[in-house]
Scaffold this active site. Structure first.
Site, short mmCIF file in Angstrom:
data_model
loop_
_atom_site.label_atom_id
_atom_site.label_comp_id
_atom_site.label_asym_id
_atom_site.label_seq_id
_atom_site.Cartn_x
_atom_site.Cartn_y
_atom_site.Cartn_z
CG ASP A 26 -53.53 0.13 -41.81
OD1 ASP A 26 -52.67 -0.76 -42.09
OD2 ASP A 26 -53.38 1.45 -41.97
CG ASP A 64 -46.45 1.25 -44.30
OD1 ASP A 64 -46.90 0.34 -44.77
OD2 ASP A 64 -46.86 1.96 -43.20
C1 GLA Z 1 -50.03 2.25 -43.60
C2 GLA Z 1 -49.77 1.54 -42.31
C3 GLA Z 1 -50.34 1.99 -40.99
C4 GLA Z 1 -49.68 3.39 -40.94
C5 GLA Z 1 -50.02 4.21 -42.19
C6 GLA Z 1 -49.30 5.45 -42.29
O1 GLA Z 1 -51.47 2.29 -43.72
O2 GLA Z 1 -50.24 -0.07 -42.11
O3 GLA Z 1 -50.06 1.32 -39.81
O4 GLA Z 1 -48.35 3.37 -40.75
O5 GLA Z 1 -49.46 3.34 -43.43
O6 GLA Z 1 -49.71 6.39 -43.45
#
Ligand code: GLA
Length: 639
Positions: free
Chosen positions: A284, A197
């Site tokens: 997301d 990430d």
């Molecule tokens: C980000 C990523 C998600 C998940 C969260 C975890 O938002 O895009 O897919 O991994 O972090 O905190």
């Protein structure tokens, strides 16, 4: 830069823009980005010849993950037969870590939630967990961040299982620890995948109240998701490349997946295909129809930026939850069908202990999975595009096609599927096998369908190909890589459905285009989505790209490359002549005359027998900030 290079650039008349080109994609400055290389430059490390499939804890549990929940879903994956159908990776997302040990920087696992990680020496280890997953025939995935801190710490600190301890102990990301952590996760603990990430290089400027309060160390943000101009693209790329190098060092068997998660930021479309095995294209997903459309749109126009070994990732599946639960079977099947068609990595995001037979049947539909896992690796291309209805066509290794007709709207609607959409002959019978139900129908020319709200009709299509002795490039994006796509100034893609974010609502002035991806290489349209046209002649198929571009095309047995080239009629500058050249394994095979806007298309017909890599180079004398669109009309490889 050497004197020789400086002289050569000087001749092109634009040193500054050439440097910009080299750094726009985050690369080191190079002498001539358009020089033929004879080399396929898509990421060749790791193990992702097909889109990775599996399960990830985040959509089901957020950071409230533990060993029981994880192993329970892993057991269902095996016992339900999903593993045998390809779902193999069991990925732990955010929430596994306890702290980074102060004495030696070793990462420690939260043993209260992962009891099997406890070891007598206090070191903690996931080896027992990965051993059990491997013994079940599965693979294991872990999660980290490219910065010092995690997404949970930066954005969802009220979620459970946040890292504990001092400021330094809570620095659980890879930053400054790449080699140590990758060695631990892969060589010592035995993981097979890492999702990296990027919140730690996005959300902790010195001005952040938590930094000011001494809770976190500042890291001058490299990513500004609202501004490509303020994002330090080359620096972001370099950090991910460093992880890639460590992965190669610590995986002697090359059996790993490097999953980049920087949500389409930092112009990652331009470079992530050379850096990792899959790369997120958007923020997301959430379990709502409109958000699913947003994530779909972030990949729909970029099939040329995904290839075997490096895939576009519109985020994990939400099939089973919210507007995709079993009370919404139409939407659930649409989400699944669309992810299959665009070659998304299929990562289940559901607590499988609660999965109904209906849900398992959708996730496990063998024909739908087969589309996603088709060995040719062609991401579906949009054959018809609108805000209401879209038609996606995916050419399969067998030469047959899959077609998805999507009703994006909440009302029933009619859609006409034509032979042209499929590049099949209109007067010969076309057979469609509906994939979920198995019903078969035959038509010639065109066929009207009525789609329910949010329905995606999904068919396997057989017909007589318009090009009997070959394939148009637009039928095989997997073998076409825009190594230099001509984009000098990355711009945000405005064609992504702008849904209000669940976590922000309608606060603020509105959702803005965000993901670098406007312009560049497209199939059957210009870089900006217009119809391909040269001097008034319309091409319904071809490669649309910008001047000053270099495209790699893998060849395995085709004997001729044919095309009709010219400056596209949508060009705005209309003054620079463009020369089109075709190279085979680094050697010049054919070159057009210099062509200006308005010049009739010139046909190139080139023998490529025995050639492994064809390169298509469109060169203008100057590096314009906004280069003109050029067209490789009816570009095709012939047997
Ligand atoms: C980000 C990523 C998600 C998940 C969260 C975890 O938002 O895009 O897919 O991994 O972090 O905190």
């Amino acid at each position: 830069m050497s004197a020789r290079v400086r002289r050569r650039v000087g001749k092109c008349g634009a040193l500054v823009t050439l440097m910009a080109l080299a750094t726009a994609a985050g690369a080191q400055p190079i002498a001539d980005p358009l020089a033929a290389t004879g080399r396929w430059s898509v990421y060749a490390h790791g193990n992702a010849p097909l889109p990775p499939m599996g399960w990830n804890s985040w959509n089901a549990f957020t950071s409230d993950i533990d060993e029981d929940k994880l192993m329970a879903s892993a057991r269902v994956i095996v016992e339900s037969g999903l593993a045998a159908k390809g779902y193999r990776y069991i990925d732990i997302d955010d929430g596994w870590w306890l702290k980074r040990r102060a004495s030696d920087g070793r990462m420690l696992i939260r043993t209260s939630t992962f009891p099997s990680a406890a070891t007598a020496d206090g070191n903690t280890s996931f080896r027992s967990l990965t051993d059990r997953l491997h013994a079940m025939g599965l693979k294991a995935g872990i999660y980290s961040d490219i910065g010092r801190n995690s997404c949970g710490q930066v954005f969802t600190s009220t979620f459970p299982n946040q890292p504990e301890g001092s400021v330094a102990e809570r620095e659980v990301g890879l930053y400054g620890h790449v080699d140590q952590d990758i060695a631990l996760y892969f060589a010592e603990w035995g993981f097979d995948l890492i999702k990296v990430d990027a919140c730690g290089i996005r959300g902790l400027p010195a001005s952040d109240p938590r930094v000011r309060a001494g809770q976190y160390r500042a890291l001058d943000p490299l990513i500004d998701v609202d501004s490509l101009g303020r994002t330090k693209v080359a620096a972001v790329r370099a950090l991910y490349e460093e992880v890639g190098q460590a992965l190669v060092r610590h995986n002697v068997d090359n059996d790993y997946v490097f999953s980049l998660c920087l949500w389409g930021s930092a112009d990652s479309r331009a470079w992530s295909k050379a850096v990792g095995n899959m790369s997120r294209t958007s923020e997301d997903i959430s379990p709502t129809w409109n958000r699913m459309l947003h994530n779909l749109d972030s990949v729909a126009h970029r099939p040329l930026y995904a290839h075997p070994g490096s895939w576009n990732d519109p985020d994990m599946l939400f099939v089973g939850t919210g507007e995709f639960d079993m009370a919404h079977p139409v939407e659930a099947r649409s989400h699944m069908a669309l992810w299959a068609m665009v070659n998304a990595p299929l990562m289940i995001g559901f607590d499988l202990r609660k999965a109904s037979p209906d849900l398992l049947a959708i996730l496990g539909n063998p024909q739908v999975i087969a589309l996603n896992q088709d060995p040719a690796g062609n991401q579906a291309v949009l054959a018809y595009d609108s805000d209401d209805v879209q038609i996606f066509v995916k050419t399969l290794a067998s030469g047959d096609k899959a077609v998805a007709v999507l009703n994006r709207t909440a009302t029933a609607t009619e859609a006409m599927l034509t032979a042209d959409h499929l590049k099949y002959l209109a007067d010969r019978p076309i057979t469609l096998t509906e994939i979920w139900q198995g019903s078969v129908l035959t038509f010639t020319r065109e066929r009207k369908f009525t789609l329910k709200p949010h329905e995606t009709m999904l068919f396997l299509a057989k017909g007589e190909r318009r090009l009997a002795n070959g394939q148009f490039l637009s039928e095989q994006p997997a073998r076409v890589n825009p190594a230099v796509d001509g984009v000098l100034v990355p711009e945000a893609d405005p064609q992504v459905h702008r849904t209000s974010l669940p976590w922000r609502g309608t606060r603020g002035g509105g959702e803005r285009p965000q993901y670098g991806g406007w312009g560049g290489a497209r199939l059957d349209t210009t870089p900006y989505g217009q119809a391909l046209s040269v001097a008034g002649r319309h091409f319904d198929t071809g490669l649309g790209i910008l001047a000053n571009s270099r495209v790699e095309v893998r060849n395995d047995g085709f004997r001729r490359f044919v095309t009709q080239v010219g400056v596209d009629d949508s060009a705005r500058g209309r003054q620079s002549p463009v020369t089109f050249a075709v190279y085979g394994d680094g050697k010049l095979l054919a070159r057009s005359k210099p062509m200006r806007a308005g010049d009739a298309a010139q046909r190139l017909d080139v023998s490529v027998t025995g050639t492994k890599l064809i390169e298509l180079i469109a060169r203008a004398p100057a590096w314009e900030r906004f280069p003109d669109p050029v067209t490789w009309g009816e570009a095709a490889l012939l047997r």
